[in-house]
Design an enzyme around this catalytic site. Structure first.
Site, PDB file in Angstrom:
ATOM      1  N   CYS A  84       2.558  12.147   9.233  1.00  0.00           N
ATOM      2  CA  CYS A  84       1.384  12.437  10.063  1.00  0.00           C
ATOM      3  C   CYS A  84       1.015  11.211  10.908  1.00  0.00           C
ATOM      4  O   CYS A  84       1.693  10.922  11.874  1.00  0.00           O
ATOM      5  CB  CYS A  84       0.221  12.938   9.221  1.00  0.00           C
ATOM      6  SG  CYS A  84      -0.950  13.871  10.206  1.00  0.00           S
ATOM      7  N   HIS A 141       2.567  17.109   6.637  1.00  0.00           N
ATOM      8  CA  HIS A 141       2.475  16.356   5.379  1.00  0.00           C
ATOM      9  C   HIS A 141       3.431  16.946   4.342  1.00  0.00           C
ATOM     10  O   HIS A 141       3.012  17.779   3.530  1.00  0.00           O
ATOM     11  CB  HIS A 141       1.051  16.438   4.824  1.00  0.00           C
ATOM     12  CG  HIS A 141       0.050  15.650   5.600  1.00  0.00           C
ATOM     13  ND1 HIS A 141      -0.228  14.338   5.331  1.00  0.00           N
ATOM     14  CD2 HIS A 141      -0.729  15.991   6.653  1.00  0.00           C
ATOM     15  CE1 HIS A 141      -1.151  13.902   6.170  1.00  0.00           C
ATOM     16  NE2 HIS A 141      -1.472  14.890   6.993  1.00  0.00           N
ATOM     17  N   GLU A 191       4.423  15.732   1.709  1.00  0.00           N
ATOM     18  CA  GLU A 191       4.063  15.343   0.335  1.00  0.00           C
ATOM     19  C   GLU A 191       3.319  16.438  -0.419  1.00  0.00           C
ATOM     20  O   GLU A 191       3.312  16.445  -1.650  1.00  0.00           O
ATOM     21  CB  GLU A 191       3.248  14.038   0.335  1.00  0.00           C
ATOM     22  CG  GLU A 191       1.829  14.119   0.880  1.00  0.00           C
ATOM     23  CD  GLU A 191       1.722  13.890   2.382  1.00  0.00           C
ATOM     24  OE1 GLU A 191       2.720  14.123   3.094  1.00  0.00           O
ATOM     25  OE2 GLU A 191       0.625  13.493   2.849  1.00  0.00           O
TER      26      GLU A 191
HETATM   27  N1  GLN Z   1      -5.632  10.653  12.590  1.00  0.00           N
HETATM   28  C1  GLN Z   1      -4.478  11.389  12.985  1.00  0.00           C
HETATM   29  C2  GLN Z   1      -4.825  12.730  13.597  1.00  0.00           C
HETATM   30  O1  GLN Z   1      -5.908  13.218  13.423  1.00  0.00           O
HETATM   31  C3  GLN Z   1      -3.535  11.560  11.821  1.00  0.00           C
HETATM   32  C4  GLN Z   1      -4.088  12.447  10.761  1.00  0.00           C
HETATM   33  C5  GLN Z   1      -3.372  12.309   9.431  1.00  0.00           C
HETATM   34  O2  GLN Z   1      -2.599  11.393   9.227  1.00  0.00           O
HETATM   35  N2  GLN Z   1      -3.638  13.220   8.533  1.00  0.00           N
HETATM   36  O3  GLN Z   1      -4.015  13.317  14.248  1.00  0.00           O
END
Ligand code: GLN
Length: 537
Positions: free
Chosen positions: A381, A507, A509
């Site tokens: 992410c 994600h 994970e």
């Molecule tokens: N802050 C970033 C976004 O909103 C990444 C979000 C995250 O890593 N969950 O896109």
């Protein structure tokens, strides 16, 4: 249908969630269909807007629900499918009750905690029972017995048990039996008092699971049995595990907890077959190989902030019969001290998700170090956005390239707000959330690792790769190995002139289990091992 309620006493952080999840593993292996549910007494509607300092990780489900991290344990320990039905907060309960009141559902009545709030809580247990069609519902009550906030939940489960009838519900109370050094003994008084507190509210637990650092001897078990009004076999020793949380199901099995639960609930099932689980533990305790990988984040001092990431890394190790030492690295230390000293000797570098600017420059330096020194890099992410910013600045020479999240005035907004986010003003539950399909590109490392072309992964973000820069990046060797099926949204990137440089907007994970390790984590650990030992596993 049978119902198990797990409460906690004495102190928080006793691992009630793990106890519930591990019991779930055992019951599933007895052939029962299990559903797990968590009640959280706080007033937030969900934990999505809470800081990791308050709450630890926010665990995201397929349907986009932002939930408590205990739901991560439930998914990792069992095959149960979770949705927003499985996590109920006081905030949701009151929101529903107050909406009902405005709609006239309670017309003419005074709206009260008992019965209106408790009825709503009971309705949610019944709803899960109906929708899951499970044989056993395990409901964990967050917080500690005696908390004012938790009282409506405890009252609700008391009423629920009364209505469900004898033999259909079982109460498990997880307590703490501290070891007092000066006396050289384990002390049962806090357990007695917390059970007394529970009985005051009308609940007599059937099983007491005692968290302790040292074994509970027979005498102590008898003492707890007598003072807490349970048979001695229902005093379960839940000693700190030696190596891994995944030992929990085997420990509870040795204490015959699943057997007792089945007897209390009149369930006739065969004993669980835990052979595959024992093999997982063998790989954790005595792996054939070993490697160290670094996680570069900003909440490194918190144990719970990157829970699923750490677990998925461990699973990647299990898949390779490789023990993984996770080195937790504060991104700001890299900013201060430079990457060489801190990142040297690591098999791989992982940059997890995150929000806010603090630490981003350190993460960018880590990504650059990994790219230039051919150290396996895995970005999740924000970790993908970081890899993009780094490539823009240092390879494409786009000076001051950034994400508009961190610098709205950057001349090169290579990461920018998602179109769908432009009009969003409310903060709760408004990110791009949940499972979405992603199309992988033929011939890429990502596709090879997944072994398929269409995958489903979970998301939680507001920003994305800015397509205005796609061509420039592509020409410079940056590979877009996964996109949304319409091709518009970049989901996975990778570099080809590198042993392992993969990052995803989603994600992964959240989709990994010890017995089903995620393919990208499996690949990352294999690459990390190869990087250090110069030969494939
Ligand atoms: N802050 C970033 C976004 O909103 C990444 C979000 C995250 O890593 N969950 O896109």
């Amino acid at each position: 249908m049978k119902f198990i309620f797990v409460t906690g006493g004495v102190v928080s952080s006793l691992g009630k969630g793990l106890t519930a999840a591990a019991l779930g593993t055992l019951l599933e292996n007895r052939g029962l269909k299990v559903a797990l549910q968590k009640f959280d007494p706080y007033l937030n509607v969900d934990p999505g807007t809470m800081s990791p300092y308050q709450h630890g990780e926010v665990y995201v489900l397929d349907d986009g629900a932002e939930t408590d991290l205990d739901l991560g344990h439930y998914e990792r320990f069992t095959s149960t499918k979770l949705s927003r039905m499985n996590n109920l907060t006081s905030g949701q309960v009151y929101q529903k009750v107050l909406n009902n009141e405005r709609e006239g559902v309670y017309l003419g009545k005074t709206v009260q905690v008992i019965p209106h709030v408790t009825d709503e809580i009971k309705r949610r247990i019944h709803l899960l029972a109906e929708t899951s069609k499970a044989d056993v519902i395990i409901t964990e009550i967050g917080g500690t017995t005696g908390d004012i906030e938790g009282l409506p939940f405890v009252e609700a489960i008391r009423e629920f048990a009364l209505e469900a009838g004898v033999g259909n519900t079982c109460f498990i109370h997880v307590t703490y039996v501290p070891f007092i050094k000066a006396a050289g003994e384990l002390k049962t008084k806090p357990t007695q008092q917390s059970v007394a507190k529970l009985r005051e509210i009308g609940i007599t637990p059937h099983i007491i699971a005692c968290r302790c650092e040292k074994p509970l001897d027979k005498e102590l078990r008898q003492k707890i049995s007598m003072f807490c009004n349970v048979p001695v076999e229902a005093v379960i020793e839940a000693k700190d595990v030696d190596h891994s949380i995944y030992e929990m199901p085997l420990m509870l099995q040795r204490e015959r907890m699943d057997d007792l639960v089945c007897r209390l609930l009149h369930l006739t099932t065969p004993a669980p077959n835990m052979a595959y689980w024992q093999e997982i533990i063998r790989k954790l305790i005595a792996p054939q190989h070993r490697v160290r990988v670094g996680v570069v984040g900003k909440y490194i001092e918190l144990q719970d902030a990157y829970k699923s990431v750490y677990e998925a890394i461990i699973h990647g190790g299990i898949a390779n019969d490789c023990g993984v030492e996770i080195v937790q690295i504060d991104a700001e230390t890299i900013e201060k001290e430079g990457p060489a000293k801190i990142l040297k000797g690591l098999g791989g570098i992982l940059v997890p998700g995150g929000f806010g600017e603090r630490g981003t420059e350190g993460k960018i330096i880590a990504a650059q170090y990994a790219r230039e020194n051919k150290v396996p890099y895995f970005g999740l992410c924000l970790g993908m956005q970081i890899a993009t910013i780094e490539y823009a600045r240092n390879v494409l020479k786009l000076d001051k390239a950034h994400s508009t999240e961190f610098n709205p005035d950057t001349p090169h907004p290579v990461i920018a707000l998602l179109d769908a986010q432009r009009k969003v003003t409310k903060k709760g539950g408004t990110m791009r959330l949940g499972a979405m399909p992603c199309q992988l590109t033929l011939g890429t490392k990502a596709a090879a690792l997944y072994g398929s072309f269409v995958i489903q992964e979970r998301h939680r973000h507001r920003y994305e790769f800015n397509n205005a820069y796609r061509e420039k990046f592509e020409k410079a060797g940056f590979v877009f190995s996964g996109t949304s099926p319409d091709g518009k949204l970049v989901e996975v990137i990778e570099l080809t002139n590198h042993p392992f440089y993969i990052a995803s907007q989603f994600h992964p994970e959240f989709m990994s289990k010890p017995h089903q390790p995620h393919p990208l984590f499996k690949g990352f650990i294999a690459a990390a091992h190869e990087h250090i030992h110069h030969k494939p596993l």
